[in-house]
Design a protein around this motif. Sequence first.
Motif, short mmCIF file in Angstrom:
data_model
loop_
_atom_site.label_atom_id
_atom_site.label_comp_id
_atom_site.label_asym_id
_atom_site.label_seq_id
_atom_site.Cartn_x
_atom_site.Cartn_y
_atom_site.Cartn_z
N ALA A 1 54.89 37.09 33.39
CA ALA A 1 54.15 37.01 34.64
C ALA A 1 54.28 35.61 35.23
N GLN A 2 54.16 35.55 36.53
CA GLN A 2 54.27 34.26 37.20
C GLN A 2 52.89 33.68 37.47
N SER A 3 52.87 32.37 37.63
CA SER A 3 51.62 31.69 38.02
C SER A 3 51.97 30.45 38.82
N VAL A 4 51.00 30.00 39.59
CA VAL A 4 51.18 28.83 40.44
C VAL A 4 49.99 27.91 40.26
N THR A 5 50.25 26.63 40.13
CA THR A 5 49.19 25.64 39.98
C THR A 5 49.27 24.61 41.09
N GLN A 6 48.18 24.49 41.80
CA GLN A 6 48.03 23.42 42.78
C GLN A 6 46.91 22.54 42.28
N LEU A 7 47.26 21.40 41.76
CA LEU A 7 46.28 20.56 41.07
C LEU A 7 45.27 19.92 42.00
N ASP A 8 45.67 19.67 43.23
CA ASP A 8 44.79 18.96 44.16
C ASP A 8 44.07 19.96 45.04
N SER A 9 42.75 19.99 44.95
CA SER A 9 42.00 20.92 45.82
C SER A 9 41.85 20.35 47.23
N GLN A 10 41.83 19.03 47.32
CA GLN A 10 41.71 18.41 48.63
C GLN A 10 42.49 17.09 48.64
N VAL A 11 43.19 16.86 49.74
CA VAL A 11 43.94 15.61 49.89
C VAL A 11 43.56 14.99 51.23
N PRO A 12 42.79 13.91 51.20
CA PRO A 12 42.47 13.19 52.44
C PRO A 12 43.54 12.14 52.71
N VAL A 13 43.93 12.01 53.96
CA VAL A 13 44.97 11.06 54.32
C VAL A 13 44.74 10.61 55.76
N PHE A 14 45.15 9.40 56.07
CA PHE A 14 45.02 8.91 57.45
C PHE A 14 46.21 9.38 58.28
N GLU A 15 45.94 9.54 59.55
CA GLU A 15 46.98 9.95 60.49
C GLU A 15 48.16 8.99 60.42
N GLU A 16 49.35 9.57 60.49
CA GLU A 16 50.63 8.88 60.46
C GLU A 16 51.02 8.40 59.07
N ALA A 17 50.21 8.66 58.08
CA ALA A 17 50.57 8.32 56.70
C ALA A 17 51.39 9.46 56.10
N PRO A 18 52.16 9.17 55.06
CA PRO A 18 52.89 10.24 54.37
C PRO A 18 51.96 11.02 53.44
N VAL A 19 52.37 12.23 53.13
CA VAL A 19 51.55 13.06 52.24
C VAL A 19 52.45 13.91 51.35
N GLU A 20 51.96 14.18 50.15
CA GLU A 20 52.63 15.10 49.24
C GLU A 20 51.58 16.03 48.65
N LEU A 21 51.82 17.31 48.76
CA LEU A 21 50.96 18.33 48.16
C LEU A 21 51.74 18.94 46.99
N ARG A 22 51.12 18.90 45.83
CA ARG A 22 51.85 19.29 44.63
C ARG A 22 51.70 20.78 44.31
N CYS A 23 52.80 21.32 43.79
CA CYS A 23 52.84 22.72 43.39
C CYS A 23 53.74 22.86 42.17
N ASN A 24 53.20 23.44 41.14
CA ASN A 24 53.99 23.77 39.95
C ASN A 24 53.87 25.25 39.67
N TYR A 25 54.96 25.83 39.19
CA TYR A 25 54.94 27.26 38.93
C TYR A 25 55.38 27.53 37.49
N SER A 26 55.08 28.74 37.07
CA SER A 26 55.50 29.19 35.75
C SER A 26 56.12 30.56 35.89
N SER A 27 57.34 30.71 35.36
CA SER A 27 58.02 32.00 35.41
C SER A 27 59.15 32.01 34.39
N SER A 28 59.41 33.16 33.83
CA SER A 28 60.50 33.29 32.86
C SER A 28 61.80 33.75 33.52
N VAL A 29 61.73 34.05 34.81
CA VAL A 29 62.91 34.49 35.54
C VAL A 29 63.04 33.66 36.82
#
Lengths: 114, 111
Positions: A1-29
């Motif tokens: 079975a597959q699963s997805v993990t998003q570790l950050d529930s909220q990301v505050p950032v100032f306008e014009e700043a860069p941002v990264e939202l993290r995502c990790n997945y688990s799957s055997s295929v």
Amino acid sequence: AQSVTQLDSQVPVFEEAPVELRCNYSSSVSVYLFWYVQYPNQGLQLLLKYLSGSTLVESINGFEAEFNKSQTSFHLRKPSVHISDTAEYFCAVTTMDSSYKLIFGSGTRLLVRP
Amino acid sequence: DAGVIQSPRHEVTEMGQEVTLRCKPISGHDYLFWYRQTMMRGLELLIYFNNNVPIDDSGMPEDRFSAKMPNASFSTLKIQPSEPRDSAVYFCASTMLGELFFGEGSRLTVL
């Protein structure tokens, strides 16, 4: 079975700043990966997707995500955010034999401040 | 195309009442999904159909929940009897080639 993990529930950032939202997945295929965005009181809209080919995929509004198989990640990035990017972002995974059944992460709320 | 259309957008009902949520998928799409969204559990897949046939209903929480798709242009999700813990936003989505298109959701409040 597959699963997805998003570790950050909220990301505050100032306008014009860069941002990264993290995502990790688990799957055997092999997987297909998606990022969806949800604005308040609306349904989800597709932001970008990875199906095959180039591991770097881009959206029309400046977001990009890179599929990293060795790290089982699909992080979403934007070099300069706008106030209008404030929304909930969901990472999702499916496989070729899953009949397009998407498994979603718990979501990350991007809060862009002036 | 008008996109995926859901009704009602908002429903407030009392515990024990029957609730019926409706969905019209995008014409030509052969897959239809029902999701439930809550703060506690996020987005949960309840059931999905392919060519009007239910394929996987393992996400349906209880026998109080049922879903039908009598034709390619209409699906219903029914809760009978409803309970306060059923309060959530219910989304319908359809696809033909993998990209899911979501409706705007039906916000259900069970008092």
